[in-house]
Design an enzyme around this catalytic site. Structure first.
Site, PDB file in Angstrom:
ATOM      1  N   HIS A   1     -10.391  -8.147   4.228  1.00  0.00           N
ATOM      2  CA  HIS A   1     -10.332  -7.576   2.884  1.00  0.00           C
ATOM      3  C   HIS A   1     -11.649  -7.667   2.115  1.00  0.00           C
ATOM      4  O   HIS A   1     -11.703  -7.328   0.939  1.00  0.00           O
ATOM      5  CB  HIS A   1      -9.201  -8.239   2.089  1.00  0.00           C
ATOM      6  CG  HIS A   1      -7.855  -7.854   2.608  1.00  0.00           C
ATOM      7  ND1 HIS A   1      -7.114  -8.681   3.418  1.00  0.00           N
ATOM      8  CD2 HIS A   1      -7.134  -6.724   2.469  1.00  0.00           C
ATOM      9  CE1 HIS A   1      -5.985  -8.071   3.733  1.00  0.00           C
ATOM     10  NE2 HIS A   1      -5.970  -6.884   3.179  1.00  0.00           N
TER      11      HIS A   1
ATOM     12  N   HIS B   1      -7.001  -2.673   9.550  1.00  0.00           N
ATOM     13  CA  HIS B   1      -6.082  -3.622  10.175  1.00  0.00           C
ATOM     14  C   HIS B   1      -4.638  -3.196   9.950  1.00  0.00           C
ATOM     15  O   HIS B   1      -4.332  -2.400   9.075  1.00  0.00           O
ATOM     16  CB  HIS B   1      -6.323  -5.042   9.640  1.00  0.00           C
ATOM     17  CG  HIS B   1      -6.137  -5.173   8.167  1.00  0.00           C
ATOM     18  ND1 HIS B   1      -7.097  -4.777   7.251  1.00  0.00           N
ATOM     19  CD2 HIS B   1      -5.099  -5.638   7.430  1.00  0.00           C
ATOM     20  CE1 HIS B   1      -6.655  -5.003   6.028  1.00  0.00           C
ATOM     21  NE2 HIS B   1      -5.437  -5.522   6.108  1.00  0.00           N
TER      22      HIS B   1
ATOM     23  N   CYS C   1       5.249  -6.388   1.147  1.00  0.00           N
ATOM     24  CA  CYS C   1       4.290  -5.926   2.144  1.00  0.00           C
ATOM     25  C   CYS C   1       3.577  -7.133   2.733  1.00  0.00           C
ATOM     26  O   CYS C   1       3.684  -8.244   2.222  1.00  0.00           O
ATOM     27  CB  CYS C   1       3.304  -4.921   1.559  1.00  0.00           C
ATOM     28  SG  CYS C   1       2.505  -5.407   0.043  1.00  0.00           S
TER      29      CYS C   1
ATOM     30  N   HIS D   1       1.146  -8.485   6.549  1.00  0.00           N
ATOM     31  CA  HIS D   1       0.419  -8.225   7.789  1.00  0.00           C
ATOM     32  C   HIS D   1       1.091  -8.960   8.941  1.00  0.00           C
ATOM     33  O   HIS D   1       1.299 -10.170   8.840  1.00  0.00           O
ATOM     34  CB  HIS D   1      -1.017  -8.752   7.687  1.00  0.00           C
ATOM     35  CG  HIS D   1      -1.762  -8.251   6.504  1.00  0.00           C
ATOM     36  ND1 HIS D   1      -1.834  -8.964   5.317  1.00  0.00           N
ATOM     37  CD2 HIS D   1      -2.455  -7.117   6.305  1.00  0.00           C
ATOM     38  CE1 HIS D   1      -2.554  -8.274   4.454  1.00  0.00           C
ATOM     39  NE2 HIS D   1      -2.941  -7.152   5.024  1.00  0.00           N
TER      40      HIS D   1
ATOM     41  N   GLU E   1       9.388 -13.896   0.435  1.00  0.00           N
ATOM     42  CA  GLU E   1       9.105 -13.402  -0.913  1.00  0.00           C
ATOM     43  C   GLU E   1      10.350 -13.244  -1.767  1.00  0.00           C
ATOM     44  O   GLU E   1      10.309 -13.494  -2.968  1.00  0.00           O
ATOM     45  CB  GLU E   1       8.377 -12.052  -0.855  1.00  0.00           C
ATOM     46  CG  GLU E   1       6.957 -12.150  -0.386  1.00  0.00           C
ATOM     47  CD  GLU E   1       6.173 -10.864  -0.580  1.00  0.00           C
ATOM     48  OE1 GLU E   1       6.627  -9.969  -1.329  1.00  0.00           O
ATOM     49  OE2 GLU E   1       5.088 -10.757   0.010  1.00  0.00           O
TER      50      GLU E   1
ATOM     51  N   GLU F   1      -8.508  -3.063   0.459  1.00  0.00           N
ATOM     52  CA  GLU F   1      -7.422  -2.829   1.415  1.00  0.00           C
ATOM     53  C   GLU F   1      -7.870  -1.666   2.297  1.00  0.00           C
ATOM     54  O   GLU F   1      -8.233  -0.609   1.788  1.00  0.00           O
ATOM     55  CB  GLU F   1      -6.130  -2.419   0.691  1.00  0.00           C
ATOM     56  CG  GLU F   1      -5.543  -3.476  -0.203  1.00  0.00           C
ATOM     57  CD  GLU F   1      -4.693  -4.485   0.536  1.00  0.00           C
ATOM     58  OE1 GLU F   1      -4.759  -4.550   1.782  1.00  0.00           O
ATOM     59  OE2 GLU F   1      -3.966  -5.222  -0.134  1.00  0.00           O
TER      60      GLU F   1
ATOM     61  N   GLU G   1      -6.028  -0.252   5.525  1.00  0.00           N
ATOM     62  CA  GLU G   1      -4.874  -0.604   6.334  1.00  0.00           C
ATOM     63  C   GLU G   1      -4.266   0.572   7.086  1.00  0.00           C
ATOM     64  O   GLU G   1      -4.252   1.703   6.599  1.00  0.00           O
ATOM     65  CB  GLU G   1      -3.807  -1.259   5.445  1.00  0.00           C
ATOM     66  CG  GLU G   1      -4.319  -2.556   4.848  1.00  0.00           C
ATOM     67  CD  GLU G   1      -3.300  -3.343   4.076  1.00  0.00           C
ATOM     68  OE1 GLU G   1      -3.453  -4.578   4.018  1.00  0.00           O
ATOM     69  OE2 GLU G   1      -2.354  -2.747   3.531  1.00  0.00           O
TER      70      GLU G   1
END
Length: 175
Positions: free
Chosen positions: A22, A29, A64, A66, A84, A110, A112
């Site tokens: 980032h 990614h 959201c 990774h 979360e 970001e 992505e």
């Protein structure tokens, strides 16, 4: 935590720490965005916590994150939902898109390859305040209107996530 680096076609090509991925200009990614619906067709949005390192306090999709290198997107998404929001939901991947967005407030980027997943939630979320500042159920049309009227209040990826997720939800629900 490492993230999985991908090429322009979404194929894994390596890994690096999330913070490195980032840093400007950002390394492409793998990521995922979950959008949960209720039985009335509303979507659950979260306001990101103030301590988030990217786009804090902006409204986003349900959750959201990774996947770790080699981890399935579905497994990682299920884990993040539990962490979360304290919920579990059956998830279906419905699309993928690529985006790049710079957060001028934090200096982070970001970049992505974002897998979009949807599910239905019929329980009450119990958000972790370190991750989530607020939650709200909103009709997709209302989200679109708010995105147009107040884009700075929303994460830059939300519009695309909403379009992919809502189209898939409407198709699956026969709407």
């Amino acid at each position: 935590m490492p993230v999985e680096l991908v090429d322009e076609a979404g194929r894994a090509v390596g890994a690096c720490p999330v913070a490195e991925a980032h840093r400007d200009p950002g390394k492409l990614h793998r990521a995922f965005s979950v959008l949960l619906f209720d039985t009335a067709g509303r979507v659950l949005l979260q306001q990101r916590a103030a301590v988030k390192t990217r786009f804090p306090l902006l409204w986003a999709n349900t959750c959201c994150g990774h996947p770790a290198p080699g981890e399935s997107v579905e497994a990682a998404a299920a884990t993040r939902l539990a962490e979360e929001l304290g919920v579990a939901a059956g998830l279906t991947e419905v699309g993928v898109f690529r985006y790049r967005a710079a957060d001028t407030a934090t200096g982070r980027v970001e970049h992505e390859w974002d897998h979009v997943l949807i599910g239905t939630l019929d329980t009450t979320p119990h958000p972790d305040p370190a991750e989530v500042a607020n939650l709200r159920w909103v009709r997709p049309a209302e989200v679109r209107a708010k995105l147009a009227a107040e884009p700075a209040a929303y994460t830059p990826w939300l519009a695309e996530v909403l379009e992919i997720a809502d189209a898939a939800y409407r198709e699956s629900a026969g709407r």
